[in-house]
Design a protein around this motif. Structure first.
Motif, PDB file in Angstrom:
ATOM      1  N   GLY A   1       0.802  -1.218   0.000  1.00 29.91           N
ATOM      2  CA  GLY A   1       0.000   0.000   0.000  1.00 29.91           C
ATOM      3  C   GLY A   1       0.833   1.265   0.000  1.00 29.91           C
ATOM      4  N   ILE A   2       2.044   1.187   0.564  1.00 32.51           N
ATOM      5  CA  ILE A   2       2.906   2.368   0.623  1.00 32.51           C
ATOM      6  C   ILE A   2       3.317   2.828  -0.772  1.00 32.51           C
ATOM      7  N   ASP A   3       3.237   1.913  -1.761  1.00 31.65           N
ATOM      8  CA  ASP A   3       3.591   2.253  -3.140  1.00 31.65           C
ATOM      9  C   ASP A   3       2.365   2.620  -3.969  1.00 31.65           C
ATOM     10  N   CYS A   4       1.215   2.773  -3.310  1.00 31.00           N
ATOM     11  CA  CYS A   4      -0.021   3.155  -4.003  1.00 31.00           C
ATOM     12  C   CYS A   4      -0.409   4.584  -3.633  1.00 31.00           C
ATOM     13  N   ILE A   5      -1.264   5.158  -4.448  1.00 30.62           N
ATOM     14  CA  ILE A   5      -1.867   6.450  -4.135  1.00 30.62           C
ATOM     15  C   ILE A   5      -3.375   6.256  -4.103  1.00 30.62           C
ATOM     16  N   ARG A   6      -3.979   6.611  -2.983  1.00 31.03           N
ATOM     17  CA  ARG A   6      -5.428   6.475  -2.822  1.00 31.03           C
ATOM     18  C   ARG A   6      -6.067   7.834  -3.050  1.00 31.03           C
ATOM     19  N   LEU A   7      -6.990   7.913  -4.002  1.00 29.78           N
ATOM     20  CA  LEU A   7      -7.621   9.182  -4.350  1.00 29.78           C
ATOM     21  C   LEU A   7      -8.622   9.582  -3.275  1.00 29.78           C
ATOM     22  N   HIS A   8      -8.548  10.842  -2.865  1.00 30.15           N
ATOM     23  CA  HIS A   8      -9.337  11.315  -1.724  1.00 30.15           C
ATOM     24  C   HIS A   8     -10.830  11.326  -2.017  1.00 30.15           C
ATOM     25  N   ARG A   9     -11.220  11.763  -3.205  1.00 31.06           N
ATOM     26  CA  ARG A   9     -12.635  11.996  -3.483  1.00 31.06           C
ATOM     27  C   ARG A   9     -13.432  10.723  -3.732  1.00 31.06           C
ATOM     28  N   CYS A  10     -12.798   9.679  -4.230  1.00 30.00           N
ATOM     29  CA  CYS A  10     -13.549   8.462  -4.558  1.00 30.00           C
ATOM     30  C   CYS A  10     -13.042   7.220  -3.836  1.00 30.00           C
ATOM     31  N   GLY A  11     -11.830   7.279  -3.280  1.00 28.08           N
ATOM     32  CA  GLY A  11     -11.295   6.131  -2.558  1.00 28.08           C
ATOM     33  C   GLY A  11     -10.617   5.093  -3.432  1.00 28.08           C
ATOM     34  N   GLN A  12     -10.635   5.277  -4.763  1.00 29.01           N
ATOM     35  CA  GLN A  12      -9.934   4.347  -5.649  1.00 29.01           C
ATOM     36  C   GLN A  12      -8.430   4.479  -5.423  1.00 29.01           C
ATOM     37  N   PHE A  13      -7.700   3.377  -5.634  1.00 29.28           N
ATOM     38  CA  PHE A  13      -6.251   3.464  -5.467  1.00 29.28           C
ATOM     39  C   PHE A  13      -5.537   2.758  -6.615  1.00 29.28           C
ATOM     40  N   TYR A  14      -4.361   3.299  -6.918  1.00 36.45           N
ATOM     41  CA  TYR A  14      -3.567   2.813  -8.044  1.00 36.45           C
ATOM     42  C   TYR A  14      -2.094   2.827  -7.655  1.00 36.45           C
ATOM     43  N   CYS A  15      -1.314   1.987  -8.316  1.00 31.74           N
ATOM     44  CA  CYS A  15       0.125   2.049  -8.077  1.00 31.74           C
ATOM     45  C   CYS A  15       0.643   3.353  -8.685  1.00 31.74           C
ATOM     46  N   ARG A  16       1.724   3.851  -8.131  1.00 29.48           N
ATOM     47  CA  ARG A  16       2.262   5.137  -8.576  1.00 29.48           C
ATOM     48  C   ARG A  16       2.645   5.112 -10.060  1.00 29.48           C
ATOM     49  N   THR A  17       3.152   3.976 -10.519  1.00 27.36           N
ATOM     50  CA  THR A  17       3.585   3.874 -11.919  1.00 27.36           C
ATOM     51  C   THR A  17       2.408   4.047 -12.873  1.00 27.36           C
ATOM     52  N   CYS A  18       1.301   3.348 -12.608  1.00 27.13           N
ATOM     53  CA  CYS A  18       0.131   3.422 -13.490  1.00 27.13           C
ATOM     54  C   CYS A  18      -0.513   4.807 -13.452  1.00 27.13           C
ATOM     55  N   LEU A  19      -0.663   5.354 -12.246  1.00 28.90           N
ATOM     56  CA  LEU A  19      -1.301   6.665 -12.128  1.00 28.90           C
ATOM     57  C   LEU A  19      -0.422   7.743 -12.751  1.00 28.90           C
ATOM     58  N   ASN A  20       0.886   7.609 -12.592  1.00 28.02           N
ATOM     59  CA  ASN A  20       1.825   8.552 -13.197  1.00 28.02           C
ATOM     60  C   ASN A  20       1.699   8.514 -14.723  1.00 28.02           C
ATOM     61  N   HIS A  21       1.644   7.306 -15.291  1.00 31.02           N
ATOM     62  CA  HIS A  21       1.508   7.152 -16.744  1.00 31.02           C
ATOM     63  C   HIS A  21       0.181   7.740 -17.225  1.00 31.02           C
ATOM     64  N   TYR A  22      -0.889   7.483 -16.488  1.00 31.17           N
ATOM     65  CA  TYR A  22      -2.217   7.992 -16.864  1.00 31.17           C
ATOM     66  C   TYR A  22      -2.235   9.521 -16.871  1.00 31.17           C
ATOM     67  N   ILE A  23      -1.682  10.132 -15.820  1.00 32.71           N
ATOM     68  CA  ILE A  23      -1.693  11.598 -15.724  1.00 32.71           C
ATOM     69  C   ILE A  23      -0.844  12.215 -16.829  1.00 32.71           C
ATOM     70  N   ARG A  24       0.344  11.657 -17.062  1.00 23.75           N
ATOM     71  CA  ARG A  24       1.220  12.195 -18.105  1.00 23.75           C
ATOM     72  C   ARG A  24       0.561  12.104 -19.482  1.00 23.75           C
ATOM     73  N   MET A  25      -0.042  10.963 -19.787  1.00 26.24           N
ATOM     74  CA  MET A  25      -0.710  10.788 -21.079  1.00 26.24           C
ATOM     75  C   MET A  25      -1.872  11.763 -21.219  1.00 26.24           C
ATOM     76  N   THR A  26      -2.615  11.956 -20.131  1.00 29.08           N
ATOM     77  CA  THR A  26      -3.762  12.860 -20.167  1.00 29.08           C
ATOM     78  C   THR A  26      -3.316  14.295 -20.409  1.00 29.08           C
ATOM     79  N   LEU A  27      -2.259  14.723 -19.712  1.00 23.98           N
ATOM     80  CA  LEU A  27      -1.763  16.084 -19.881  1.00 23.98           C
ATOM     81  C   LEU A  27      -1.172  16.292 -21.276  1.00 23.98           C
ATOM     82  N   GLU A  28      -0.469  15.286 -21.773  1.00 22.50           N
ATOM     83  CA  GLU A  28       0.126  15.409 -23.105  1.00 22.50           C
ATOM     84  C   GLU A  28      -0.938  15.492 -24.194  1.00 22.50           C
ATOM     85  N   ASN A  29      -2.131  14.951 -23.902  1.00 21.88           N
ATOM     86  CA  ASN A  29      -3.244  15.031 -24.858  1.00 21.88           C
ATOM     87  C   ASN A  29      -4.031  16.329 -24.715  1.00 21.88           C
TER      88      ASN A  29
END
Length: 231
Positions: free
Chosen positions: A147-175
């Protein structure tokens, strides 16, 4: 106004606020059952059976008035709660003892708000500790990671590993998406990521500055009373 009159006024006010959870024992003593909302549900295991806890019984606060309250000293009190340890109750009692007391002013309602805040904070801290110390499954890659390597989103409680969430955010911003369009990756979730979650995940100052700049630009363009200078 005499102390007895201030005490009587405080009792009437507390009876009105807490209603069914207020119990007057005698003219100088009463009990208030302090209810609070859990920030999130949690699970417990007993005899190999796992249960989800969404509600906890209230904490009991007994107030005893004396002749010098509120002119000179705060009232005495007793805290009790069967699922809090003696040490936890002693720490909470110490916080109440150290709470700023203004002579001549009643204080019981402020104490109750302090108790609620402290209990809520404790549950948030303990929930985070449990999450960080357990293995979790990332909702994107399905890998099992601490769990220490995950990020839990405050508003919905969903959690993702830092690598996946980092990739998702970068791709979203680049688009070219930013601000209100940066949603939780879960298909049916419409909750927006907090700026702190974005910054914590990407850990790239230049990319985060770009996100802030685009978000500000988007906000200004959406304001109908803002006109761009032609110069």
């Amino acid at each position: 106004m005499a102390n007895s009159e201030r005490q009587a006024d405080e009792i009437l006010a507390l009876q009105s606020i807490f209603d069914r959870t207020f119990r007057l024992t005698n003219e100088n003593q009463y009990e208030i059952l302090i209810e609070f909302d859990l920030c999130t549900s949690f699970t417990i295991q007993l005899d190999n059976k796992i249960s989800t806890v969404q509600y906890l019984p209230p904490l009991s606060l007994i107030i005893n008035y004396h002749d010098e309250y509120p002119s000179d000293h705060p009232p005495s009190f007793i805290l009790s709660c069967f699922y809090f340890s003696k040490i936890d109750l002693e720490k909470l009692s110490q916080k109440i003892d150290n709470f700023w007391f203004i002579r001549g002013e009643v204080c019981v309602y402020d104490w109750i708000e302090l108790i609620k805040q402290e209990i809520t904070n404790q549950f948030i801290i303990r929930t985070k500790e449990v999450f960080r110390n357990r293995l979790q499954s990332c909702s994107i890659c399905i890998d099992i990671i601490p769990g220490i390597d995950c990020i839990r989103l405050h508003r919905c409680g969903q959690f993702y590993c830092r690598t996946c969430l980092n990739h998702y955010i970068r791709m979203t911003l680049e688009n070219g998406k930013f601000g209100e369009n940066l949603l939780c990756p879960q298909d049916h979730c419409k909750q927006v990521l907090l700026p702190t979650e974005i910054k914590q995940t990407i850990q790239n100052e230049k990319l985060y500055e770009r996100y802030e700049r685009l978000t500000l630009q988007h906000g200004l363009e959406s304001m109908k009373d803002i006109v761009r200078c032609p110069r």
